[in-house]
Enzyme design. Structure first.
Site, short mmCIF file in Angstrom:
data_model
loop_
_atom_site.label_atom_id
_atom_site.label_comp_id
_atom_site.label_asym_id
_atom_site.label_seq_id
_atom_site.Cartn_x
_atom_site.Cartn_y
_atom_site.Cartn_z
N GLY A 77 1.53 4.28 4.71
CA GLY A 77 2.35 3.39 3.90
C GLY A 77 2.58 2.06 4.59
O GLY A 77 3.01 2.04 5.72
N SER A 78 2.30 0.95 3.92
CA SER A 78 2.33 -0.31 4.64
C SER A 78 2.23 -1.50 3.70
O SER A 78 2.34 -1.38 2.49
CB SER A 78 1.18 -0.34 5.65
OG SER A 78 -0.04 0.02 5.00
N ARG A 79 1.95 -2.66 4.32
CA ARG A 79 1.87 -3.91 3.58
C ARG A 79 0.92 -4.85 4.30
O ARG A 79 0.87 -4.86 5.54
CB ARG A 79 3.27 -4.52 3.49
CG ARG A 79 3.35 -5.96 3.02
CD ARG A 79 4.80 -6.37 2.95
NE ARG A 79 4.98 -7.78 2.64
CZ ARG A 79 6.05 -8.28 2.06
NH1 ARG A 79 7.04 -7.47 1.73
NH2 ARG A 79 6.14 -9.56 1.81
N ILE A 108 1.33 -5.08 8.29
CA ILE A 108 2.77 -4.89 8.47
C ILE A 108 3.13 -3.42 8.27
O ILE A 108 2.80 -2.83 7.24
CB ILE A 108 3.56 -5.77 7.48
CG1 ILE A 108 3.20 -7.25 7.69
CG2 ILE A 108 5.06 -5.56 7.64
CD1 ILE A 108 3.73 -8.17 6.63
N LEU A 142 0.85 -1.19 0.00
CA LEU A 142 0.00 0.00 0.00
C LEU A 142 0.88 1.24 0.00
O LEU A 142 1.66 1.45 0.93
CB LEU A 142 -0.90 0.03 1.23
CG LEU A 142 -1.98 -1.04 1.39
CD1 LEU A 142 -1.39 -2.37 1.82
CD2 LEU A 142 -3.00 -0.58 2.43
#
Length: 214
Positions: A182-184, A152, A95
């Site tokens: 911002g991530s995953r 995450i 993301l």
């Protein structure tokens, strides 16, 4: 579970949005237009970041929907040693700050495990982020199957929000948390599921099907 109360902005965003609106209004009121325009742009960006559109999950037996908006960066078979303890199929979604960051349940079931693990803040798109970064893991039991979803943190992300608790009943596409800036999101599926995505695909959370029970 997480709610937006009919307003298409995640509740987690209001502590940022309201002060920015106040500051921007005061700057315009006192005639500091240059600074006010900068503040206005920042306010609009934060509103954009915390947007939370309504999504309708597709209906159908055995469907798994994307838990997040973003780009598929990993599709592979691995052994998951911590929660599922079996060979699984991993799909990782990155993301960016321009994606919707509300996370949604990939399928209907009962939340069995929610565990937060502190960690590092590597760039979310690299492989080691899945194991080393700060994260919250959630296991959903659906019939005889169990699915693991990880929120995450990334290089910029510094807060993971998960409203799900063990014992909660959760619906397909239901909001359960978000990751700030911002991530995953990684999802791990048993071998009984057939993946419908590939690396490079761009997904919408709750809307796009990523796997189907064979």
């Amino acid at each position: 579970m997480m709610k937006n109360y009919g307003i298409p902005v995640a509740s987690e965003g209001w502590p940022f949005i309201i002060p920015l609106v106040i500051v921007t209004t005061l700057l315009f009121a006192f005639g500091w237009k240059n600074t006010a325009y900068v503040s206005l742009v920042l306010t609009l960006f934060v509103l954009f970041f915390f947007r939370d559109p309504e999504r309708a999950a597709p209906e159908g037996k055995g469907l798994v929907v994307s838990p997040a908006d973003g780009k598929v960066i990993v599709v592979k078979d691995i052994f998951e040693p911590d929660y599922l303890k079996q060979q699984v199929k991993q799909v990782s979604i990155f993301l960016s700050v321009f994606n919707v960051h509300v996370n949604r349940s990939p399928l209907e079931g009962t939340v069995e495990v929610v565990k937060y693990n502190p960690g590092k803040f590597h760039v979310a798109s690299v492989d080691k982020a899945s194991l080393a970064n700060e994260q919250t893991a959630m296991v959903i039991a659906s019939g005889k199957h169990k699915v693991l979803v990880k929120q995450i943190a990334g290089l910029i992300a510094r807060r993971i929000v998960c409203y799900a608790r063990p014992g909660d009943a959760i619906r397909t596409g239901e909001r359960y948390g978000l990751i700030r800036f911002g991530s995953r999101v990684d999802i791990f599926l048993p071998k009984d599921f057939e993946l419908k995505v590939k690396v490079g695909d761009r997904l919408k959370g709750a809307s796009d099907v990523i796997a189907v029970l064979k």
